[in-house]
Design a protein around this motif. Structure first.
Motif, PDB file in Angstrom:
ATOM      1  N   THR A  68     -51.406  92.860 -65.709  1.00 30.03           N
ATOM      2  CA  THR A  68     -50.602  93.680 -66.223  1.00 30.03           C
ATOM      3  C   THR A  68     -49.042  93.057 -66.453  1.00 30.03           C
ATOM      4  O   THR A  68     -48.485  92.380 -65.567  1.00 30.03           O
ATOM      5  CB  THR A  68     -50.026  95.304 -65.684  1.00 30.03           C
ATOM      6  N   ARG A  69     -48.104  93.564 -67.226  1.00 31.50           N
ATOM      7  CA  ARG A  69     -46.993  92.879 -67.113  1.00 31.50           C
ATOM      8  C   ARG A  69     -46.440  93.806 -66.935  1.00 31.50           C
ATOM      9  O   ARG A  69     -46.292  95.683 -65.942  1.00 31.50           O
ATOM     10  CB  ARG A  69     -46.567  93.406 -68.254  1.00 31.50           C
ATOM     11  N   GLU A  70     -44.998  93.601 -66.416  1.00 30.58           N
ATOM     12  CA  GLU A  70     -43.803  94.461 -65.148  1.00 30.58           C
ATOM     13  C   GLU A  70     -43.892  95.523 -65.921  1.00 30.58           C
ATOM     14  O   GLU A  70     -43.117  95.454 -67.411  1.00 30.58           O
ATOM     15  CB  GLU A  70     -43.484  93.224 -64.229  1.00 30.58           C
ATOM     16  N   TRP A  71     -43.545  96.233 -65.020  1.00 31.26           N
ATOM     17  CA  TRP A  71     -42.845  97.666 -65.865  1.00 31.26           C
ATOM     18  C   TRP A  71     -41.680  98.506 -64.521  1.00 31.26           C
ATOM     19  O   TRP A  71     -42.810  98.806 -63.586  1.00 31.26           O
ATOM     20  CB  TRP A  71     -43.982  98.596 -66.070  1.00 31.26           C
ATOM     21  N   ASN A  72     -40.850  98.268 -64.668  1.00 32.08           N
ATOM     22  CA  ASN A  72     -39.517  99.047 -63.863  1.00 32.08           C
ATOM     23  C   ASN A  72     -39.883  98.263 -62.319  1.00 32.08           C
ATOM     24  O   ASN A  72     -39.707  99.140 -61.326  1.00 32.08           O
ATOM     25  CB  ASN A  72     -39.925 100.588 -63.497  1.00 32.08           C
ATOM     26  N   GLY A  73     -40.020  96.979 -62.441  1.00 27.47           N
ATOM     27  CA  GLY A  73     -40.691  96.721 -61.398  1.00 27.47           C
ATOM     28  C   GLY A  73     -42.218  96.482 -60.833  1.00 27.47           C
ATOM     29  O   GLY A  73     -42.374  95.276 -59.599  1.00 27.47           O
ATOM     30  N   PHE A  74     -42.642  97.223 -61.255  1.00 25.37           N
ATOM     31  CA  PHE A  74     -44.504  97.354 -60.636  1.00 25.37           C
ATOM     32  C   PHE A  74     -45.418  96.172 -61.803  1.00 25.37           C
ATOM     33  O   PHE A  74     -44.755  96.436 -63.000  1.00 25.37           O
ATOM     34  CB  PHE A  74     -44.792  98.438 -60.987  1.00 25.37           C
ATOM     35  N   SER A  75     -45.784  95.570 -61.041  1.00 25.82           N
ATOM     36  CA  SER A  75     -46.845  94.987 -61.924  1.00 25.82           C
ATOM     37  C   SER A  75     -48.073  95.319 -60.417  1.00 25.82           C
ATOM     38  O   SER A  75     -48.271  95.242 -59.928  1.00 25.82           O
ATOM     39  CB  SER A  75     -46.534  93.646 -62.397  1.00 25.82           C
ATOM     40  N   ALA A  76     -49.647  94.873 -62.287  1.00 29.05           N
ATOM     41  CA  ALA A  76     -50.481  94.587 -60.884  1.00 29.05           C
ATOM     42  C   ALA A  76     -51.852  93.936 -61.388  1.00 29.05           C
ATOM     43  O   ALA A  76     -51.706  93.250 -62.494  1.00 29.05           O
ATOM     44  CB  ALA A  76     -51.342  96.401 -60.774  1.00 29.05           C
ATOM     45  N   LEU A  77     -52.654  93.657 -60.909  1.00 23.97           N
ATOM     46  CA  LEU A  77     -53.440  92.683 -61.021  1.00 23.97           C
ATOM     47  C   LEU A  77     -55.167  93.081 -60.121  1.00 23.97           C
ATOM     48  O   LEU A  77     -55.401  93.219 -59.350  1.00 23.97           O
ATOM     49  CB  LEU A  77     -53.899  91.441 -60.514  1.00 23.97           C
ATOM     50  N   VAL A  78     -56.439  92.861 -61.575  1.00 21.66           N
ATOM     51  CA  VAL A  78     -57.505  93.311 -60.722  1.00 21.66           C
ATOM     52  C   VAL A  78     -58.533  92.125 -61.323  1.00 21.66           C
ATOM     53  O   VAL A  78     -58.561  91.692 -62.688  1.00 21.66           O
ATOM     54  CB  VAL A  78     -57.752  94.625 -60.960  1.00 21.66           C
ATOM     55  N   GLU A  79     -59.344  91.296 -59.821  1.00 19.29           N
ATOM     56  CA  GLU A  79     -60.236  90.011 -61.008  1.00 19.29           C
ATOM     57  C   GLU A  79     -61.360  90.454 -59.926  1.00 19.29           C
ATOM     58  O   GLU A  79     -61.417  91.053 -58.491  1.00 19.29           O
ATOM     59  CB  GLU A  79     -59.329  89.169 -60.163  1.00 19.29           C
ATOM     60  N   GLY A  80     -62.395  90.185 -60.450  1.00 19.45           N
ATOM     61  CA  GLY A  80     -63.853  90.284 -60.348  1.00 19.45           C
ATOM     62  C   GLY A  80     -64.417  88.627 -60.141  1.00 19.45           C
ATOM     63  O   GLY A  80     -64.068  87.869 -61.278  1.00 19.45           O
ATOM     64  N   GLU A  81     -65.548  88.532 -59.096  1.00 12.54           N
ATOM     65  CA  GLU A  81     -66.517  87.408 -60.125  1.00 12.54           C
ATOM     66  C   GLU A  81     -67.894  87.711 -59.337  1.00 12.54           C
ATOM     67  O   GLU A  81     -67.461  88.490 -57.950  1.00 12.54           O
ATOM     68  CB  GLU A  81     -65.512  85.852 -58.903  1.00 12.54           C
ATOM     69  N   ALA A  82     -68.565  86.651 -60.771  1.00 13.26           N
ATOM     70  CA  ALA A  82     -70.132  87.049 -59.296  1.00 13.26           C
ATOM     71  C   ALA A  82     -70.830  85.385 -59.892  1.00 13.26           C
ATOM     72  O   ALA A  82     -69.917  84.188 -60.697  1.00 13.26           O
ATOM     73  CB  ALA A  82     -70.336  87.450 -60.849  1.00 13.26           C
TER      74      ALA A  82
END
Length: 406
Positions: A68-82
């Motif tokens: 995600t883009r930073e919003w009010n200092g917050f950002s997040a990432l989700v990553e999967g793999e196979a």
């Protein structure tokens, strides 16, 4: 079979997602969510004396995520793999029971690789919590083992503070280690851990970067690897004549038993690594010493171990009599040829001995060629030959891989 079918499906999905108009960034509006993916195919061949079969491991990894883009200092990432086998089942992946073959630690799996939330209220402060890849310095103590198809990640919370330019303070606490062997392995996950990571670095010009650290690992699932390590590292460079530079790294650490470890020890780590860079050529020599007392030895269980003590991976665990690695490494960057830019090669040699008892473990040659075909696709050839004397057995390994980033 299900995982082998799932891999191509994820590859197609990743490609479609990354090129989907729904995620296209307009000229005037930044992306709220950025999708990404990378696909790696690898062929690994292993000939190891003492085992009746040679290994042939043909595997494919598809990794995809959303950031995600930073919003009010917050950002997040989700990553999967196979990860799946796409060739013969002629290797020991550590969970398939094929012990007549050499180990290639890339078992098939589908899993959550990373999932974290970041808070950065100001540019000098950053906090990250969740499943994450953690890499400190040269990854000798804490690393994500990017060489294997499955990363090593930590379920952890970390805070980084940069109070002034050139100074960084890090603290991290981890309660779970997700290892490269995957959750199907008895040693694939270390749970209920009590891991504290403390690190401070300062750019001490003109000498270089000085880093002091303390890593406190209480690992109930691996009690013999529970330890506290406190050390200091200096890494820097000095300009010589023309384009030449003097490179250097020096490090000292002491490691002692901690928590659930039933043994009592105090062991030292030493590194001296001088080098010279001149234009496209970099030459380094090194002397690394991991002390052993005949019963216990200094261990680095959370390191990116493939990057140290030879690519044949014969010293992923330090022998009880310790390890002294005297090595040389030559790296060459090639000029651009048409669309191919950034091709490079490395050649290295290691001489392995004990720190106690006068044992000559063996020696190893390694060579690598990496060729970026374009901005998204790169090919790598790699070779390692370990010649045994007083430790392990003769081993030859060869790798070919293709990496595609979408």
């Amino acid at each position: 079979m299900e995982k082998q079918i799932l891999i191509p499906s994820l590859a197609v999905l990743a490609a479609l997602t990354c090129t989907s108009p729904a995620f296209a960034q307009s000229a005037n509006e930044p992306q709220t969510i950025t999708p990404y993916a990378d696909i790696r195919y690898r062929l690994e061949l292993v000939d190891q004396d003492g085992l009746p079969e040679n290994a042939t491991a043909s595997t494919l990894r598809v990794r995809a995520g959303l950031k995600t883009r930073e919003w009010n200092g917050f950002s997040a990432l989700v990553e999967g793999e196979a990860i799946a086998r796409v060739g013969p089942r002629h290797y020991n992946d550590t969970v398939n029971g094929l012990t007549s073959y050499p180990v290639v630690a890339d078992p098939s799996d589908v899993l959550l690789n990373q999932a974290w939330l970041r808070y950065k209220p100001v540019k000098e402060v950053e906090a990250v919590a969740g499943r994450q890849a953690v890499n400190f310095d040269n990854q000798r103590w804490i690393g994500s083992v990017g060489w294997r198809q499955n990363d090593q990640t930590l379920d952890a919370a970390r805070v980084t503070v940069k109070p002034v330019k050139g100074v960084a303070l890090d603290y991290g606490y981890a309660w779970r280690v997700n290892r490269v062997f995957g959750p199907d392995s008895a040693q694939g996950i270390w749970r209920d851990d009590d891991i504290h990571m403390v690190r401070a670095s300062i750019e001490a010009k003109p000498a270089g970067t000085v880093t002091a650290y303390g890593y406190f690992l209480d690992l109930p699932d691996a009690p013999l690897s529970s330890s506290k390590t406190i050390g200091v590292r200096l890494a820097g460079e000095q300009k010589l004549s023309g384009k030449a530079k003097l490179l250097y790294a020096m490090e000292y650490a002491n490691q002692r038993d901690l928590g659930s470890n039933p043994r009592n020890f105090s062991l030292d780590y030493l590194l001296v690594e001088p080098g010279i860079s001149a234009g496209a050529v970099t030459v380094k020599a090194g002397w690394e010493r991991l002390e052993g007392n005949g019963v216990s030895a200094l261990q680095t269980p959370l390191a990116t171990l493939h990057a140290f003590n030879g690519w044949a991976d014969k010293f992923l665990s330090t022998p009880a009599n310790g390890l002294r690695d005297l090595y040389a490494d030559v790296a060459v960057k090639f000029p651009a040829v048409g669309p191919i830019k950034g091709a490079n090669a490395r050649l290295q040699y290691h001489d392995f001995n004990s720190t106690r008892g006068g044992l000559n473990y063996g020696s190893e040659w390694g060579a690598m060629l990496a060729v970026p075909i374009d901005k998204r696709l790169a090919a790598t050839l790699k070779f390692a030959r370990y010649k045994a004397d007083d430790s392990a057995t003769d081993t030859t390994k060869f790798w070919f891989s293709l990496d595609l980033k979408l």
